[in-house]
Design a protein around this motif. Structure first.
Motif, mmCIF file in Angstrom:
data_model
loop_
_atom_site.group_PDB
_atom_site.id
_atom_site.type_symbol
_atom_site.label_atom_id
_atom_site.label_comp_id
_atom_site.label_asym_id
_atom_site.label_seq_id
_atom_site.Cartn_x
_atom_site.Cartn_y
_atom_site.Cartn_z
ATOM 1 N N TRP A 45 6.851 20.773 -53.296
ATOM 2 C CA TRP A 45 6.391 19.765 -54.235
ATOM 3 C C TRP A 45 7.251 19.836 -55.489
ATOM 4 C CZ3 TRP A 45 2.866 16.315 -52.662
ATOM 5 C CH2 TRP A 45 2.006 16.658 -51.615
ATOM 6 N N LEU A 46 7.745 18.700 -55.948
ATOM 7 C CA LEU A 46 8.513 18.626 -57.177
ATOM 8 C C LEU A 46 7.637 18.038 -58.277
ATOM 9 C CD1 LEU A 46 11.294 18.846 -58.677
ATOM 10 C CD2 LEU A 46 11.686 16.462 -57.981
ATOM 11 N N GLU A 52 2.008 17.863 -66.438
ATOM 12 C CA GLU A 52 1.752 18.665 -65.232
ATOM 13 C C GLU A 52 2.612 19.919 -65.195
ATOM 14 O OE1 GLU A 52 0.132 14.701 -64.516
ATOM 15 O OE2 GLU A 52 2.117 15.346 -65.183
ATOM 16 N N VAL A 53 3.877 19.812 -65.602
ATOM 17 C CA VAL A 53 4.735 21.003 -65.624
ATOM 18 C C VAL A 53 4.152 22.045 -66.581
ATOM 19 C CG1 VAL A 53 7.004 21.921 -66.270
ATOM 20 C CG2 VAL A 53 6.848 19.803 -64.942
ATOM 21 N N GLY A 54 3.752 21.597 -67.775
ATOM 22 C CA GLY A 54 3.171 22.520 -68.746
ATOM 23 C C GLY A 54 1.899 23.169 -68.236
ATOM 24 N N ARG A 295 7.549 28.224 -57.695
ATOM 25 C CA ARG A 295 6.250 28.888 -57.623
ATOM 26 C C ARG A 295 5.621 28.596 -56.262
ATOM 27 N NH1 ARG A 295 8.282 30.717 -61.517
ATOM 28 N NH2 ARG A 295 7.474 30.800 -63.670
ATOM 29 N N TYR A 296 4.602 29.407 -55.909
ATOM 30 C CA TYR A 296 3.836 29.188 -54.681
ATOM 31 C C TYR A 296 2.352 29.128 -55.022
ATOM 32 C CZ TYR A 296 8.166 30.418 -52.316
ATOM 33 O OH TYR A 296 9.470 30.444 -51.882
ATOM 34 N N ILE A 315 8.126 23.251 -57.185
ATOM 35 C CA ILE A 315 9.294 23.338 -58.063
ATOM 36 C C ILE A 315 8.959 22.614 -59.360
ATOM 37 C CG2 ILE A 315 11.721 22.744 -58.352
ATOM 38 C CD1 ILE A 315 11.972 22.828 -55.282
ATOM 39 N N LEU A 316 8.919 23.382 -60.439
ATOM 40 C CA LEU A 316 8.574 22.830 -61.750
ATOM 41 C C LEU A 316 9.859 22.442 -62.478
ATOM 42 C CD1 LEU A 316 5.904 25.511 -62.744
ATOM 43 C CD2 LEU A 316 5.532 23.307 -61.618
#
Length: 403
Positions: A45-46, A52-54, A295-296, A315-316
């Motif tokens: 997932w990107l 959302e990234v934060g 991350r997982y 993937i952030l």
């Protein structure tokens, strides 16, 4: 423009080393959490939008480890951050111990004591480049080879206790480990790096010094829960992370400043007064790599109307988040005087970069000194001619300049 059906293949093509692929703007707007295929050919997932990234950077439900490592998606063919790391059962406790051990070494107070040493190194590198400038027919010198690359290597080696005589060997291993284009040689470099670090750690055990590796060796000897292999991984990770991104941010910062005369003129007019804001904008907009933080999911996670399942790779994209127009005015514009002061260049939450003070110190000294000593600095070739490094952390292969 709509997001095409199916999984997009990473990395997305970039127009040049400073700008991101236009697709990121579309994804932020239409599909901020979207399925992609990694360069290694696996699903992930990107995540591209700042919110959302934060949120996920600080979410304990995501980690670097995986419940079934042998089934985990891989992000690349490099030998750094290419897949899961650490122990799934103990990751949070192990991370907390690492932060506790390392925080004193990277505290802002200790970084301030390093400032004079960093200034001495920067002045020495610029003195040598000045000699090269006068001795070459066209006056062109490579600021990457002469400053951006050797400075962070020398600083992290001193801080961690790597002998200065090993700087070149260490940096060569580090580059090979992170190279996306050399296949199995990246893994051989990782094995060689681990063996080197194990030997260095054992030498510190008998004769400890005032350095970070000696601190870790002492901690491992005193704490049976601190696994020896984990300690060696920490040493390798610190040496790699402690210089790679700073090398690239120096290069990208120079490109941003020298292709935009307004910010460079402002910095040369007041180096000390303008340097802090300049460094933060370089950290926001500088995008050295083409992927993101891997991350997982340790449990199912619902976010942006998407369900990320336990074990899925995430993937952030900090690069994309830091250019989100819902957070930043003129988000794609390099503006050190912008009103927005926050960014995700050092991460957020429990995994906020432990070396942020070190990186800021190095960048501030570099850019204040360049502006003060070389106000006539200019690029010796066009932006479109610069080639990106084939390493996981990207950056440029060379930085020809003159003045």
């Amino acid at each position: 423009m709509s997001v095409a059906a199916g999984h997009s293949q990473l990395p997305f093509a970039r127009p040049n080393v400073l700008d991101l692929a236009p697709l990121y703007e579309v994804l932020r707007r239409e599909a901020p959490v979207t399925p992609v295929t990694t360069p290694a050919g696996d699903p992930a997932w990107l995540v591209t939008r700042f919110e959302e990234v934060g949120d996920l950077l600080g979410d304990a439900r995501l980690g670097r480890s995986h419940p079934e490592p042998e089934r985990a998606s891989r992000i690349s063919t490099a030998a750094v951050s290419e897949g899961p790391s650490g122990n799934y059962a103990t990751e949070q406790a192990d991370h907390a111990r690492m932060r506790r051990l390392l925080t004193p070494a990277f505290a802002a107070r200790r970084m301030r004591t390093l400032t004079d040493h960093i200034q001495h190194l920067v002045d020495g590198y610029l003195d040598q480049l000045a000699v090269e400038h006068t001795s070459t027919p066209d006056g062109v010198v490579d600021l990457h080879a002469g400053l951006a690359f050797p400075l962070p290597v020398a600083v992290i080696c001193r801080l961690l206790g790597v002998p200065a005589s090993d700087d070149a060997y260490f940096s060569a291993l580090s580059q090979r480990m992170a190279d996306l284009a050399i296949g199995d040689d990246a893994r051989r470099a990782r094995e060689e790096f681990h063996a080197y670090m194990a030997g260095l750690a054992e030498s510190k055990r008998g004769r400890p010094g005032e350095d970070v590796i000696s601190d870790l060796v002492r901690a491992q000897s005193a704490d049976p829960g601190y696994d020896y292999d984990e300690m060696i991984r920490h040493c390798v990770g610190l040496l790699f992370a402690g210089h790679e991104t700073t090398v690239n941010r120096i290069g990208l910062g120079v490109l941003f400043l020298l292709t935009r005369p307004g910010p460079w003129d402002a910095l040369t007019g007041d180096p000390d007064g303008r340097v802090n804001a300049t460094v933060e904008e370089i950290m926001r907009l500088g995008a050295p790599g083409d992927l993101g933080l891997l991350r997982y999911a340790h449990t199912d996670v619902e976010i942006a109307d998407v369900t990320i399942r336990r074990g899925d790779a995430v993937i952030l994209s900090v690069n994309s988040a830091n250019r989100d127009p819902s957070v930043y005015s003129d988000a794609e514009t390099f503006r050190p005087d912008r009103p927005e002061r926050t960014h995700l260049g050092f991460g957020r939450g429990a995994h906020f970069c432990i070396g942020a003070s070190l990186a800021r110190t190095e960048l501030r000294v570099v850019f204040a000194t360049l502006a003060g000593r070389l106000p006539g600095l200019r690029l010796a070739k066009e932006l479109d001619e610069f080639e990106a490094r084939t390493t996981l952390t990207g950056g440029v292969t060379e930085l020809p300049v003159t003045w």
